[in-house]
Design an enzyme around this catalytic site. Structure first.
Site, PDB file in Angstrom:
ATOM      1  N   GLY A 172       0.793  -1.151   0.015  1.00 33.73           N
ATOM      2  CA  GLY A 172      -0.112  -0.016  -0.180  1.00 33.73           C
ATOM      3  C   GLY A 172       0.645   1.383  -0.018  1.00 33.73           C
ATOM      4  O   GLY A 172       1.809   1.200  -0.679  1.00 33.73           O
ATOM      5  N   GLY A 173       0.490   2.006   0.844  1.00 34.08           N
ATOM      6  CA  GLY A 173       1.319   3.384   1.100  1.00 34.08           C
ATOM      7  C   GLY A 173       2.589   3.367   1.337  1.00 34.08           C
ATOM      8  O   GLY A 173       3.436   4.232   0.855  1.00 34.08           O
ATOM      9  N   GLY A 407      18.690   8.379 -34.563  1.00 29.67           N
ATOM     10  CA  GLY A 407      18.500   9.042 -33.427  1.00 29.67           C
ATOM     11  C   GLY A 407      19.223   8.653 -32.041  1.00 29.67           C
ATOM     12  O   GLY A 407      19.359   9.348 -31.323  1.00 29.67           O
ATOM     13  N   ALA A 408      19.409   7.268 -32.173  1.00 33.19           N
ATOM     14  CA  ALA A 408      20.239   6.692 -30.851  1.00 33.19           C
ATOM     15  C   ALA A 408      21.736   7.602 -31.014  1.00 33.19           C
ATOM     16  O   ALA A 408      22.119   7.683 -29.875  1.00 33.19           O
ATOM     17  CB  ALA A 408      20.637   5.221 -30.990  1.00 33.19           C
TER      18      ALA A 408
HETATM   19  C1  HXC Z   1      -2.419  -1.876  11.100  1.00 32.03           C
HETATM   20  C2  HXC Z   1      -1.050  -3.983  10.740  1.00 32.03           C
HETATM   21  C3  HXC Z   1      -1.024  -3.456   9.184  1.00 32.03           C
HETATM   22  C4  HXC Z   1      -1.809  -2.281   8.726  1.00 32.03           C
HETATM   23  C5  HXC Z   1       0.010  -5.370   9.509  1.00 32.03           C
HETATM   24  N1  HXC Z   1      -0.551  -5.033  10.866  1.00 32.03           N
HETATM   25  N2  HXC Z   1      -0.393  -4.379   8.413  1.00 32.03           N
HETATM   26  N3  HXC Z   1      -1.866  -3.131  11.520  1.00 32.03           N
HETATM   27  N4  HXC Z   1      -2.623  -1.700   9.798  1.00 32.03           N
HETATM   28  N5  HXC Z   1      -1.724  -1.777   7.665  1.00 32.03           N
HETATM   29  C6  HXC Z   1      -0.274  -5.758  12.046  1.00 32.03           C
HETATM   30  C7  HXC Z   1      -1.118  -6.884  11.954  1.00 32.03           C
HETATM   31  O1  HXC Z   1      -2.369  -6.903  12.395  1.00 32.03           O
HETATM   32  C8  HXC Z   1      -0.307  -7.985  13.100  1.00 32.03           C
HETATM   33  O2  HXC Z   1      -0.457  -7.370  14.448  1.00 32.03           O
HETATM   34  C9  HXC Z   1       1.235  -7.432  12.679  1.00 32.03           C
HETATM   35  O3  HXC Z   1       1.145  -6.077  12.126  1.00 32.03           O
HETATM   36  C10 HXC Z   1       2.053  -8.238  11.957  1.00 32.03           C
HETATM   37  O4  HXC Z   1       1.286  -8.580  10.690  1.00 32.03           O
HETATM   38  P1  HXC Z   1       1.140 -10.006  10.288  1.00 32.03           P
HETATM   39  O5  HXC Z   1      -0.023  -9.791   9.264  1.00 32.03           O
HETATM   40  O6  HXC Z   1       0.956 -10.899  11.288  1.00 32.03           O
HETATM   41  O7  HXC Z   1       2.455 -10.188   9.614  1.00 32.03           O
HETATM   42  P2  HXC Z   1       2.728 -10.944   8.134  1.00 32.03           P
HETATM   43  O8  HXC Z   1       2.129 -12.393   8.101  1.00 32.03           O
HETATM   44  O9  HXC Z   1       4.295 -11.090   8.103  1.00 32.03           O
HETATM   45  O10 HXC Z   1       2.261 -10.097   6.944  1.00 32.03           O
HETATM   46  C11 HXC Z   1       2.676  -8.823   6.705  1.00 32.03           C
HETATM   47  C12 HXC Z   1       1.945  -8.261   5.592  1.00 32.03           C
HETATM   48  C13 HXC Z   1       0.351  -8.258   6.046  1.00 32.03           C
HETATM   49  C14 HXC Z   1       1.835  -8.702   4.258  1.00 32.03           C
HETATM   50  C15 HXC Z   1       2.472  -6.723   5.480  1.00 32.03           C
HETATM   51  O11 HXC Z   1       0.224  -7.689   7.414  1.00 32.03           O
HETATM   52  C16 HXC Z   1      -0.560  -7.346   5.592  1.00 32.03           C
HETATM   53  O12 HXC Z   1      -1.054  -7.759   4.348  1.00 32.03           O
HETATM   54  N6  HXC Z   1      -0.991  -6.228   5.822  1.00 32.03           N
HETATM   55  C17 HXC Z   1      -1.797  -5.286   5.142  1.00 32.03           C
HETATM   56  C18 HXC Z   1      -1.182  -4.635   3.963  1.00 32.03           C
HETATM   57  C19 HXC Z   1      -2.159  -3.550   3.173  1.00 32.03           C
HETATM   58  O13 HXC Z   1      -2.812  -3.923   2.203  1.00 32.03           O
HETATM   59  N7  HXC Z   1      -1.791  -2.474   3.291  1.00 32.03           N
HETATM   60  C20 HXC Z   1      -2.650  -1.334   2.660  1.00 32.03           C
HETATM   61  C21 HXC Z   1      -3.072  -0.486   3.558  1.00 32.03           C
HETATM   62  S1  HXC Z   1      -3.800   0.618   2.374  1.00 32.03           S
HETATM   63  P3  HXC Z   1      -0.478  -8.235  15.650  1.00 32.03           P
HETATM   64  O14 HXC Z   1      -1.117  -7.424  16.744  1.00 32.03           O
HETATM   65  O15 HXC Z   1      -1.226  -9.453  15.282  1.00 32.03           O
HETATM   66  O16 HXC Z   1       0.907  -8.519  15.805  1.00 32.03           O
HETATM   67  C22 HXC Z   1      -2.473   1.797   2.049  1.00 32.03           C
HETATM   68  C23 HXC Z   1      -2.866   3.019   1.408  1.00 32.03           C
HETATM   69  C24 HXC Z   1      -1.928   4.003   1.655  1.00 32.03           C
HETATM   70  O17 HXC Z   1      -1.584   1.657   2.615  1.00 32.03           O
HETATM   71  C25 HXC Z   1      -2.071   5.093   0.417  1.00 32.03           C
HETATM   72  C26 HXC Z   1      -1.236   6.247   0.753  1.00 32.03           C
HETATM   73  C27 HXC Z   1      -1.170   7.243  -0.414  1.00 32.03           C
END
Ligand code: HXC
Length: 520
Positions: A172-173, A407-408
């Site tokens: 994501g971000g 051109g290159a």
């Molecule tokens: C809050 C989060 C989080 C998030 C992970 N965690 N991502 N908490 N916000 N975005 C937390 C989990 O709940 C977990 O908490 C701990 O971090 C570890 O995550 P796991 O999933 O257990 O780890 P892992 O299996 O290694 O997987 C990592 C991961 C997965 C691939 C990054 O967590 C994931 O897919 N997260 C979401 C990714 C995503 O879609 N992000 C996009 C957000 S939207 P606990 O308490 O259990 O330890 C975005 C748009 C922004 O970013 C745009 C800006 C311009």
């Protein structure tokens, strides 16, 4: 009432607790994944004892979804300043053990603080990313935090070098900021970059794909070009960042550090007199040329595995940091296509922004033609490189080794794009195109009108030879002053060094403008 000693003890204990981030269990989990913690990474990156941490006790303010019961000092990112090889840098390292390194409003504030310091004090900015993206519980505040960081990335671009390490999942971000920085270093098998992870991809498009296939280091270092470096492990990734920094100035008003060398400036490279094959369609390895001419044969290649028909990277020439751009005849005959144009354009612009002179080694048959390239916009992508060379004001030394067509030829640092010193080897062919194509266009009707195939072949060869005599040499271009000198290949190192030394005081500016409108 507590004594001074009690207060100091409390500080020491609070610091120790903060250093544990999300706790020992999560640290162990991080290690089990083959990953280091944020602090371990900074320990390896920075000179021993040089790190000063800021905002260790910052906590987030979110109360949504029970977040008030999940607060950690530092809030998932370690920020501060330190030195690398004695030079000041500002850093952040996200701590995956705290809410998966996800971006909170306060994390963003911490990162912005060090970014502002880096710009104010003219020092490089390095971020080690390991994050699940926007902290979902914070909603818009997290997004706003990203926005603040992106704006700073943009304003700092071309002012201080910005380097991103991708040392874990970056979803994501978390991917936008690295993409806005100058260089991205990924780690094989443990780091990923994608806008949305595999589960969202499956929901939206139905495509089933693994994290590695979607955004692993292999993908971004070979297919997308998003990663400039792919390291075997985190230690190597951190060493890559340090090595890269050694070629860069601390900011756009400084020169890159000088690197003492015992490699003589006047060293002749006899092997280069033998390197060009007699058959013009036979390739040779441009790495051998680069390795021969640069100090101690040491070359830090950028984008080593992507768009391999062009080579870009840093080397020292008699101690002076230099950006090398070279066509690679071994891959697709060194042709310029969409990806190689994009790769080299970004590199040329980086060097120009940071006062790093450019040495261009040319052996290019032209731009790649055909529907695939045209539909992909080769015209717009190709001129990115032309534009980059044309606007660059750093010293530019170009050496044409063999082919330089059409051109290159103009694109690859020619005289008219303000090449300062343009050399050619005696084997250079500087022309609109190769003999084959030229004769086809100019004489096909005449040749086809000949009935006898033997006579037809003779005529074709005669016209080709006429064309070759006229253009397939460097002397025609030299006659017009488009080539400053034709040099013996063995003297290439010496001549480039002398040219760069002569150009060290070069001052050139472009007309005033708010900004350019380069083809994007
Ligand atoms: C809050 C989060 C989080 C998030 C992970 N965690 N991502 N908490 N916000 N975005 C937390 C989990 O709940 C977990 O908490 C701990 O971090 C570890 O995550 P796991 O999933 O257990 O780890 P892992 O299996 O290694 O997987 C990592 C991961 C997965 C691939 C990054 O967590 C994931 O897919 N997260 C979401 C990714 C995503 O879609 N992000 C996009 C957000 S939207 P606990 O308490 O259990 O330890 C975005 C748009 C922004 O970013 C745009 C800006 C311009």
């Amino acid at each position: 009432m507590s004594t001074q000693q009690d207060k100091i003890k409390e500080l020491v204990e609070r610091r120790a607790a903060a250093r544990l981030g999300g706790g020992q269990k999560r640290i162990d989990a991080q290690h089990q994944k083959g990953k280091l913690t944020a602090r371990e990474r900074l320990d390896l990156l920075l000179d021993e004892g040089s790190f000063e941490e800021f905002d260790m006790f910052v906590q987030h303010h979110c109360t949504n979804f029970g977040m008030d019961r999940s607060r950690y000092d530092g809030d998932g990112v370690v920020t501060g300043m330190g030195t690398i090889d004695g030079r000041l840098v500002y850093v952040f390292a996200q701590d995956f053990t705290v809410n998966g390194g996800s971006m909170s409003e306060t994390m963003a504030q911490k990162i912005c603080k060090v970014m502002d310091m880096a710009v104010r004090n003219g020092a490089p900015f390095i971020g080690i990313n390991d994050s699940g993206g926007a902290r979902i519980q914070e909603g818009i505040n997290s997004l706003a935090g990203y926005g603040e960081i992106f704006e700073r990335n943009i304003l700092a671009s071309g002012v201080i070098p910005q380097i991103s390490g991708i040392f874990g999942p970056c979803a994501g971000g978390a991917v936008y900021s690295p993409a806005l920085t100058d260089f991205t270093v990924m780690i094989k098998d443990t780091s990923y970059m994608f806008l949305t992870g595999p589960s969202v991809v499956k929901t939206v498009t139905g495509e089933v794909v693994t994290q590695e296939e979607l955004g692993g280091a292999g993908v971004h270092a070979t297919k997308s070009g998003v990663a400039h470096f792919a390291a075997e492990n985190e230690e190597e990734g951190l060493e890559t960042i340090k090595a890269l920094l050694s070629f860069l100035p601390s900011n756009n008003r400084e020169q890159a550090p000088f690197a003492e060398t015992s490699d003589p400036a006047g060293r002749v490279c006899d092997n280069l007199n033998e390197i060009i094959p007699d058959n013009p369609t036979k390739p040779y390895d441009m790495y051998q040329v680069i390795g021969s001419i640069v100090d101690d044969g040491a070359f830090l290649e950028v984008h080593q595995s992507w768009a391999k028909n062009i080579i870009v990277g840093f080397a020292h020439m008699n101690g002076r940091s230099t950006g090398i751009v070279a066509n690679q005849p071994k891959v697709l005959a060194g042709v310029l296509d969409i990806n190689s144009s994009r790769k080299a354009a970004r590199f040329v612009r980086f060097c120009d922004a940071f006062n790093i002179p450019l040495v261009t080694l040319v052996d290019v048959p032209g731009f790649l033609c055909g529907t695939q390239q045209e539909y992909g916009g080769i015209i717009s992508h190709g001129v990115k490189l032309l534009y980059a060379y044309g606007e660059a004001t750093v010293p530019k030394v170009t050496v044409t080794l063999r082919k330089s067509y059409g051109g290159a030829h103009i694109t690859m640092g020619c005289k008219q794009l303000r090449g300062d010193i343009n050399y050619a080897w005696p084997s250079a062919n500087i022309a609109v195109m190769g003999a084959e194509g030229a004769v086809e266009i100019l004489y096909s009707k005449e040749i086809q009108a000949i009935e006898d195939p033997v006579e037809q072949a003779r005529m074709t060869e005669e016209k080709k030879s006429e064309y070759n005599d006229l253009f397939c040499n460097p002397y025609n271009a030299a006659r017009y002053g488009f080539i400053d000198d034709i040099i013996e290949p063995r003297n290439t190192r010496f001549r480039i060094i002398r040219a760069l030394e002569q150009l060290a005081g070069k001052k050139q500016t472009n007309p005033w403008k708010k900004h350019d409108n380069q083809p994007l």
